[in-house]
Design a protein around this motif. Structure first.
Motif, mmCIF file in Angstrom:
data_model
loop_
_atom_site.group_PDB
_atom_site.id
_atom_site.type_symbol
_atom_site.label_atom_id
_atom_site.label_comp_id
_atom_site.label_asym_id
_atom_site.label_seq_id
_atom_site.Cartn_x
_atom_site.Cartn_y
_atom_site.Cartn_z
ATOM 1 N N GLU A 98 0.831 -1.202 0.000
ATOM 2 C CA GLU A 98 0.000 0.000 0.000
ATOM 3 C C GLU A 98 0.869 1.257 0.000
ATOM 4 O OE1 GLU A 98 -4.136 0.657 2.176
ATOM 5 O OE2 GLU A 98 -2.448 1.033 3.526
ATOM 6 N N GLY A 99 0.508 2.205 -0.883
ATOM 7 C CA GLY A 99 1.243 3.450 -0.979
ATOM 8 C C GLY A 99 2.459 3.388 -1.874
ATOM 9 N N THR A 100 2.699 2.217 -2.518
ATOM 10 C CA THR A 100 3.829 2.070 -3.424
ATOM 11 C C THR A 100 3.339 1.447 -4.731
ATOM 12 O OG1 THR A 100 4.494 -0.213 -2.900
ATOM 13 C CG2 THR A 100 5.213 1.526 -1.391
#
Length: 790
Positions: free
Chosen positions: A49-51
């Motif tokens: 998440e977030g990448t």
């Protein structure tokens, strides 16, 4: 201070070496399947998440993500037509990473333009409330837990432990410790502690290895019809499957034990992954060495072992073999110097030697048309308990009580689950053959008998679940009945018909606010220690007892504050009838089982009543922004009667108030600080009958008629834990400093009595019972642990 200095020195040395040999990346792998059918999902996307780092699943539903920078992540899995799922707080190391598996739910929403918030806490229709989960990382990093799963479970809302004793009881919403059942991958295990109280489940030290678990789930007050013989809670321990590609493991050294866990593939050959895997561990206590050096009057010595072998027969059939066992010896340590408190403990503590073993074989078969599956589990439980008390415990002379017993159960559980449109229906049965052998010599109550009891138990159930009203309502109804071949009315199964129902309804279209409710009736057979009790004439005088009966009503609201946090409010009520009451002490057996004795080996009548009721408020935030937390407040009342016409009196588990706060923050460079605060209101206890105790010393006789007249003080404790992780090329290292009772709060304890002695420790004549002073100061308990993953 010496331990702290060594800890700091170790950190400095390892930090220096890490500059030369650090490995900054790791690998994550796992599987993605349909949560309903178990079918592998091909092409599902798994990302950090977030990448932009991620991977897709192959034809077997497996994924692998390489070259991940070490640290903590939330892992997100998505697939067209399914609800996106997130696994929070996944730690990536250079080695020692466990598989992260996803079971995705089909997305059947037809909400048009309404944005539906994915619920990471979503419960099933069967247990829509009173259900809590702990992930693998939450289990192993729990502050104050000392890698003890029974202590970890006590952080869950509504769960407390015994106060004022060296105990690990799991007490759920005011119910007795033996009102719970425990499952290890579908295999029922009788207890989860070393030196367990026979007939109950508590003990001083947990016997399950935390390195095995993928997660733990607690269901309190709301269980499906497949669960029998339970009145308060169902704890399910989901074990990991061993690594199917490489040999791996970890070595753990803590303040009380050393543990080695290994896992890997079997018969892999030249294939990338094996169809057969294993995971196994052994743990050894060194508490007996520490207690001997400190000069404590007892020496707890134990081993335990745990294992699981999985084999994938084909795409639709899997089998597994799992087991756990223990070797326990509680010996008495002769004191070098006289101490009144330690002498009293030495006089009164029992000599315990226990051997336990559980072995289970499970077979899960999915139907090729994805219309359902069946699960068959064959298992065997064994307990040998040698429990003795002597006038002279050191030399084991002057026997006053002896219980030499063996319990063995052979169980067959069969579940058949079928899918028919929006309906899921499950049928099943439980068959249990039980053997109980016992030799008892009770000089206090002048009872001597021998038991060789064999009985057959059985249970039948059916339940069905569905979603209604455009998927806004979930509904489950079920029915169960149990019987046995021993008690007088045991085969009249119409007397144990157990209807159960639960409902969940989304009050808002975006599913942020949900109302839940459940109602059910539950039955529990008395422990074998009670059924097998005989009088001096050799008669089974408890043969006329009934199943304990309990009705549960639970209702609550859940509100999703954000995509990773929630607030819940629940009210609960449990009503008991036909509870066994001791005819010796005139007290409900619900008020026993929290000490070192044999629970239920006495004459009883089934005419006790009981009730527990209260409310629970919970806030929970999953790992977000480097922070996670749980805060829970439970207000409740627990009380039982000593007969159907007697007045209710507070139960010994009636703390009234439970407060549990848990949180942690992850800093850079793999540092983490976490803490737990717990407060329990004062619980009542039965005072010591001093004259009767003097006449029967070292047996302690309680005056249960005064239960509720006196209470312990409230108990609070703050525990802090500091973790640091390093990753190297061929192994990773976790070090932690765990500080228990940071605020140095005194733990409340009951008044303790012993024989009056002179300064040399000799008993004064004539004998007199005196109160023994205990240390009134609270102690801060720092400990250091190390985990090497390879």
């Amino acid at each position: 201070m010496k331990k702290l200095s060594l800890f700091v020195l170790s950190i400095l040395l390892i930090s220096l070496s890490s500059r030369l040999s650090a490995q900054n990346t790791g690998t994550l792998k796992g599987t993605v399947t349909d949560s309903k059918t178990g079918e592998p999902l091909i092409g599902a996307t798994v990302v950090l998440e977030g990448t932009s780092t991620g991977a897709s699943t192959n034809l077997e539903g497996n994924y692998t993500i390489k070259d991940i920078e070490v640290g903590s992540y939330n892992i997100q899995c998505s697939f067209i037509g399914y609800v996106t799922q997130t696994k929070y707080n996944v730690v990536i190391r250079s080695t020692g990473n466990i598989d992260i598996n996803f079971e995705l739910q089909e997305d059947v929403e037809q909400m048009g333009e309404v944005v539906v918030t994915a619920n990471p806490f979503r419960q099933s229709e069967i247990t829509p409330l009173s259900r809590q989960k702990l992930s693998q990382e939450e289990i192993v990093s729990y502050p104050g837990g000392n890698n003890d799963i029974a202590k970890v479970v006590q952080t869950l809302p509504g769960v407390s432990g015994s106060v004022g004793g060296f105990r690990n009881d799991v007490i759920i919403r005011g119910g007795a410790p033996n009102e719970n059942v425990y499952f290890l991958d579908g295999v029922e295990i009788p207890n989860i502690n070393h030196f367990s109280t026979q007939g109950s489940a508590g003990g001083p030290v947990g016997l399950l290895n935390v390195s095995f678990f993928e997660g733990v789930t607690l269901s309190a007050s709301s269980f499906g019809a497949q669960y029998g013989n339970v009145l308060s809670g169902v704890l399910q321990f989901d074990q990991r499957t061993g690594d199917d590609q490489n040999f791996a493991g970890n070595f753990r050294l803590s303040s009380s034990e050393a543990a080695l866990t290994v896992e890997g593939p079997l018969f892999k050959g030249s294939k990338e992954s094996a169809n057969t895997t294993y995971i196994a561990s052994v743990r050894r206590s060194y508490l007996q060495l520490l207690f001997g050096v400190i000069g404590l009057p007892f020496l707890p010595d134990y081993w335990d072992y745990q294992y699981k072998v999985n084999h994938k027969i084909d795409k639709y059939n899997d089998i597994y073999v799992t087991g756990v066992g223990s070797i326990d010896d509680l010996a008495i340590n002769e004191l070098d110097e006289f101490d009144a408190e330690q002498q009293a403990v030495q006089d009164q503590i029992p000599v315990i030697r226990q051997r336990s073993n559980t072995l289970g074989i499970g077979w899960k078969s999915r139907f090729k048309d994805n219309s359902g599956y069946m699960l068959t589990v064959l298992s065997n439980n064994y307990l040998n308990n040698q429990f003795q008390r002597f006038e002279d415990n050191v030399n084991e002379t002057g026997l006053i009580f002896k219980n030499d017993s063996e319990e063995m159960e052979t169980r067959l559980r069969y579940n058949l689950t079928k899918f028919n449109g929006d309906w899921t229906t499950t049928y099943g049965l439980d068959l249990i053959n039980a053997d109980y052998q016992n030799t008892t010599e009770d000089l206090v109550n002048n009872v001597t008998f021998g038991t060789d009891l064999n009985l057959f138990r059985y249970g039948l159930f059916a339940q069905t679940s569905t979603r209604l009203l455009n998927n806004r309502m979930g509904l489950t109804v079920g029915l169960r009945a149990d019987g046995n071949s021993f008690t007088k009315n045991g085969n009249e199964i119409y007397k144990t018909i157990s209807p159960r129902a639960s409902i969940t309804y989304d009050l808002t279209a975006d599913k942020k606010l949900t109302a839940n409710a459940s109602a059910g009736r539950y039955y529990k057979i008395l422990p074998y220690t009670t059924l097998g009790y005989k009088n001096n004439a050799g008669e089974y005088i408890n043969e006329n007892t009934e199943y304990i009966r309990s009705e549960h009503l639970v209702a609550g609201l859940e509100y999703l504050l954000t995509k990773s946090s929630r607030l819940t409010l629940e009210g609960f009520f449990k009503y008991y009838s036909d509870y066994p009451v001791s005819t010796i002490d005139s007290v409900s057996l619900a008020n026993k089982g929290g000490g070192f004795e044999v629970l239920g080996s006495e004459p009883v009548v089934s005419n006790g009543l009981g009730r527990t009721y209260g409310a629970e408020l919970l806030y929970q935030q999953k790992f977000t922004g480097n922070f996670y937390s749980i805060a829970a407040l439970t207000l409740y009342k627990s009380e039982f009667s000593a007969g159907d016409d007697a007045n209710y009196a507070p139960a010994v588990w009636d703390n009234g108030v439970l407060v549990s706060l848990l949180g942690g923050y992850k800093f850079g460079n793999n540092w983490e600080v976490s803490g737990r605060y717990r407060y329990l209101g004062g619980s009542p206890y039965p005072p010591v009958d001093q004259q009767a105790t003097l006449n029967n010393y070292p047996a302690i006789i309680r005056d249960y008629s005064r239960l509720g007249d006196v209470r312990l003080g409230g108990f609070s404790q703050l525990d802090i834990r500091i973790d640091k992780k390093w990753s190297f090329k061929n192994f990773s290292l976790d070090l932690f400093l765990d500080i228990q009772n940071v605020l140095a709060q005194q733990q409340p304890s009951e008044p303790q009595f012993g024989l009056e002695r002179n300064d040399q420790g000799e008993v004064v004549s004539p004998k007199n019972l005196v109160r023994v002073d205990t240390n009134a100061d609270g102690s801060v308990l720092p400990s250091i642990g190390i985990v090497i993953n390879f």
